[in-house]
Design a protein around this motif. Structure first.
Motif, PDB file in Angstrom:
ATOM      1  N   THR A 165      33.242  35.730  34.505  1.00 52.86           N
ATOM      2  CA  THR A 165      32.771  36.516  33.358  1.00 52.86           C
ATOM      3  C   THR A 165      31.259  36.674  33.317  1.00 52.86           C
ATOM      4  N   GLU A 166      30.530  35.693  33.830  1.00 53.53           N
ATOM      5  CA  GLU A 166      29.076  35.732  33.715  1.00 53.53           C
ATOM      6  C   GLU A 166      28.370  36.214  34.976  1.00 53.53           C
ATOM      7  N   THR A 167      29.019  36.118  36.131  1.00 48.71           N
ATOM      8  CA  THR A 167      28.300  36.349  37.383  1.00 48.71           C
ATOM      9  C   THR A 167      28.936  37.404  38.272  1.00 48.71           C
ATOM     10  N   MET A 168      30.234  37.357  38.464  1.00 46.73           N
ATOM     11  CA  MET A 168      30.864  38.109  39.543  1.00 46.73           C
ATOM     12  C   MET A 168      30.728  39.612  39.377  1.00 46.73           C
ATOM     13  N   ARG A 225      44.755  58.694  43.502  1.00 48.99           N
ATOM     14  CA  ARG A 225      45.065  58.104  44.803  1.00 48.99           C
ATOM     15  C   ARG A 225      43.827  57.880  45.675  1.00 48.99           C
ATOM     16  N   GLU A 226      42.708  58.482  45.313  1.00 47.92           N
ATOM     17  CA  GLU A 226      41.494  58.343  46.119  1.00 47.92           C
ATOM     18  C   GLU A 226      40.613  57.187  45.670  1.00 47.92           C
ATOM     19  N   VAL A 227      40.974  56.516  44.601  1.00 44.96           N
ATOM     20  CA  VAL A 227      40.148  55.420  44.083  1.00 44.96           C
ATOM     21  C   VAL A 227      40.502  54.134  44.819  1.00 44.96           C
ATOM     22  N   PRO A 228      39.532  53.471  45.459  1.00 42.66           N
ATOM     23  CA  PRO A 228      39.815  52.171  46.084  1.00 42.66           C
ATOM     24  C   PRO A 228      40.121  51.110  45.028  1.00 42.66           C
ATOM     25  N   VAL A 229      41.029  50.211  45.362  1.00 45.34           N
ATOM     26  CA  VAL A 229      41.458  49.180  44.422  1.00 45.34           C
ATOM     27  C   VAL A 229      41.240  47.812  45.064  1.00 45.34           C
ATOM     28  N   ALA A 230      40.656  46.909  44.297  1.00 46.02           N
ATOM     29  CA  ALA A 230      40.470  45.521  44.729  1.00 46.02           C
ATOM     30  C   ALA A 230      40.879  44.611  43.585  1.00 46.02           C
ATOM     31  N   ILE A 231      41.817  43.708  43.854  1.00 51.40           N
ATOM     32  CA  ILE A 231      42.297  42.754  42.860  1.00 51.40           C
ATOM     33  C   ILE A 231      41.884  41.359  43.317  1.00 51.40           C
ATOM     34  N   ILE A 232      41.196  40.619  42.440  1.00 49.28           N
ATOM     35  CA  ILE A 232      40.675  39.291  42.752  1.00 49.28           C
ATOM     36  C   ILE A 232      41.396  38.278  41.883  1.00 49.28           C
ATOM     37  N   PHE A 233      41.973  37.264  42.502  1.00 47.68           N
ATOM     38  CA  PHE A 233      42.710  36.212  41.805  1.00 47.68           C
ATOM     39  C   PHE A 233      41.897  34.923  41.834  1.00 47.68           C
ATOM     40  N   THR A 234      41.800  34.269  40.684  1.00 47.11           N
ATOM     41  CA  THR A 234      41.140  32.975  40.572  1.00 47.11           C
ATOM     42  C   THR A 234      42.015  32.045  39.749  1.00 47.11           C
ATOM     43  N   LYS A 235      41.674  30.766  39.778  1.00 44.09           N
ATOM     44  CA  LYS A 235      42.410  29.797  38.977  1.00 44.09           C
ATOM     45  C   LYS A 235      41.857  29.753  37.559  1.00 44.09           C
ATOM     46  N   PRO A 236      42.700  29.415  36.579  1.00 47.87           N
ATOM     47  CA  PRO A 236      42.242  29.399  35.175  1.00 47.87           C
ATOM     48  C   PRO A 236      41.493  28.122  34.823  1.00 47.87           C
ATOM     49  N   THR A 237      40.472  27.773  35.594  1.00 46.85           N
ATOM     50  CA  THR A 237      39.655  26.602  35.296  1.00 46.85           C
ATOM     51  C   THR A 237      38.410  27.030  34.530  1.00 46.85           C
ATOM     52  N   PRO A 238      37.792  26.126  33.773  1.00 47.85           N
ATOM     53  CA  PRO A 238      36.605  26.521  32.990  1.00 47.85           C
ATOM     54  C   PRO A 238      35.476  27.074  33.846  1.00 47.85           C
ATOM     55  N   VAL A 239      35.179  26.420  34.975  1.00 52.09           N
ATOM     56  CA  VAL A 239      34.072  26.910  35.795  1.00 52.09           C
ATOM     57  C   VAL A 239      34.415  28.266  36.411  1.00 52.09           C
ATOM     58  N   SER A 240      35.680  28.492  36.790  1.00 47.93           N
ATOM     59  CA  SER A 240      36.064  29.791  37.335  1.00 47.93           C
ATOM     60  C   SER A 240      35.913  30.888  36.287  1.00 47.93           C
ATOM     61  N   GLU A 241      36.302  30.585  35.069  1.00 45.49           N
ATOM     62  CA  GLU A 241      36.174  31.574  34.001  1.00 45.49           C
ATOM     63  C   GLU A 241      34.716  31.942  33.766  1.00 45.49           C
ATOM     64  N   HIS A 242      33.833  30.958  33.780  1.00 43.01           N
ATOM     65  CA  HIS A 242      32.424  31.249  33.547  1.00 43.01           C
ATOM     66  C   HIS A 242      31.821  32.051  34.704  1.00 43.01           C
ATOM     67  N   VAL A 243      32.181  31.683  35.935  1.00 44.38           N
ATOM     68  CA  VAL A 243      31.626  32.401  37.082  1.00 44.38           C
ATOM     69  C   VAL A 243      32.102  33.852  37.083  1.00 44.38           C
TER      70      VAL A 243
END
Length: 472
Positions: A191-194, A171-189
């Motif tokens: 997986t490779e950068t974020m 219960r003490e662990v902070p949680v952050a969920i990030i949603f993106t669209k399934p576009t090719p550039v979003s997938e690369h950003v």
């Protein structure tokens, strides 16, 4: 017909929830800084729960970052296996990221519960090519002529943040969920950068309250995915191109004006996103009042203030560029009017030359008058000569009369020295320049009374006489 049936079948499978979704869970022990699983239905919930449990036990103090690249109706069951969502439905935020056209300011998802999560949907803005160049991809060729669509500038991200109480395993662990669209550039950003960008941040492990957590995630995603300075540079480059086309007359005037109007329309669209970013940061700035005073010295709040100042400065720069584009549009109309005026003047000159001769020809063409044909030649030659002289001398005479009646020299304003600040006069009053004789703000030496000067001279003489006696 068969292709249409296959399209409908794919669309129906999407509605039924058969398309897989990739879930990435941040982890420092992974070579790619995250672990990835593919889920295609509620049956994959235990696998996702085991991945979250392993992450929490391996790094109990690390914030939990989860990335999701799509939406399915059964996604809530997958997340519910390890994330206790008793405030609001996380999948609702995901659905809005995928389908809704509006953005959301950072706000609490619900008023219930002691620890309330925060959510936001933001369209990050950058030059379209930068999103591809940053991950080593070649940007696609834009289909439309001129500017790319505004959708290419956007990088939509939705976030659900909860400081404590969301993770079922700790219960003490902070949680952050990030949603993106399934576009090719979003997938690369993603997986490779974020994940690498977030983990390299020195403040990643710092414990924070809910208010600080949403500010931290919002600002980090903003600095990673949004760069208004790139957009300003792109607009400035296109402005130089438009000025070159306008001055060199390389394109037809209708094409140039259409392109300029497109640029202005695009800047109006960009300003809407810029204003949303500014308002979002200002709203987050107010959260500082909810943080204990002992934690208000966090550098995060200074970064938020700097971001607001930068956005306001960029807004002013965008306004100045828009004004320059509007000036170019006005210049195009002025040039077009000047060209039409020159054409009209040319036609007027031609009419001035040939109208007397035409009138003379009409007179000689009257059937009741029986004049010899040679008389027309004797009359036409001096008339043409007079017309030429009148055409050449009349504009010159008008200019000479205007110069005498309205001399330009008399309209010029004579500058006066008293209207300006001379060099050195801007010094403060407490500055004393040795030997300075300038009147104004330069401080002059105060006049001493005569008695004091005499006392100083007598004391100096007495000291000199004593030195002579000592030497003797």
């Amino acid at each position: 017909m068969a292709s249409r049936r296959r399209h409908l079948r794919r669309r129906k499978s999407w509605d039924l929830g058969d398309s897989p979704i990739y879930l990435r869970v941040g982890s420092r022990r992974s070579p790619r800084r995250f672990h990835e699983i593919s889920v295609s239905g509620p049956r994959d919930a235990p696998r996702f729960a085991r991945l979250i449990e392993d992450q929490v036990h391996a790094f109990p103090r690390d914030p939990l970052i989860i990335s999701i690249n799509g939406y399915q109706p059964w996604l809530e069951e997958i997340l519910g296996s390890c994330i206790e969502d008793y405030w609001s439905h996380i999948s609702d935020l995901d659905r809005e990221v995928q389908y809704a056209g509006t953005m959301q300011f950072p706000e609490r998802a619900s008023k219930r519960g002691q620890d309330v999560p925060w959510t936001f949907i933001l369209d990050h803005m950058n030059v379209p090519q930068v999103y591809y160049w940053s991950v080593g991809m070649d940007p696609p060729e834009w289909e439309n002529f001129g500017l790319p669509e505004i959708d290419h500038y956007r990088f939509r991200v939705g976030a659900w943040v909860c400081g404590r109480g969301a993770c079922r395993f700790d219960r003490e662990v902070p949680v952050a969920i990030i949603f993106t669209k399934p576009t090719p550039v979003s997938e690369h950003v993603v997986t490779e950068t974020m994940f690498g960008f977030l983990y390299r941040d020195g403040d990643f492990d710092q414990p924070r309250e809910d208010e600080e957590g949403i500010c931290w995630l919002f600002s980090r995603l903003y600095w990673l995915l949004t760069d208004w300075q790139n957009i300003i540079s792109e607009i400035a480059t296109r402005l130089q191109e438009a000025e070159a086309n306008s001055h060199g007359r390389h394109l037809p005037v209708k094409t140039r004006t259409r392109l300029l109007h497109s640029e202005v329309d695009r800047m109006y669209e960009l300003k809407e996103y810029l204003h949303h970013h500014t308002r979002a940061f200002k709203k987050l700035q107010k959260l500082k009042l909810d943080v204990p005073k002992t934690e208000q010295k966090d550098p995060l709040w200074g970064d938020m203030d700097d971001a607001v100042e930068d956005l306001e400065q960029l807004d002013s720069t965008l306004d100045s560029l828009k004004e320059r584009f509007n000036n170019l549009i006005e210049l195009e109309f002025n040039i077009q009017n000047a060209v039409q005026s020159d054409n009209s003047q040319f036609l007027t000159t031609i009419a001035t030359l040939f109208l007397p001769v035409s009138y003379l020809a009409s007179v000689f063409g009257i059937t009741t008058i029986t004049w010899k044909a040679i008389w027309y030649l004797w009359a036409a030659i001096p008339v043409v000569f007079v017309s030429i002289l009148f055409t050449l001398l009349f504009p010159w005479s008008v200019r000479q009369v205007q110069k005498r009646l309205y001399p330009v020299e008399e309209l010029r304003i004579q500058l006066q020295p008293r209207s300006f600040t001379m060099l050195g006069d801007e010094l403060p009053e407490n500055v004393n320049i040795p030997g300075g004789n300038r009147q104004g703000k330069v401080k002059q030496k105060a006049q001493r009374p005569a008695g004091m000067d005499g006392a100083r001279s007598r004391s100096r003489s007495r000291v000199q006489s004593e030195k002579i006696d000592d030497e003797g």
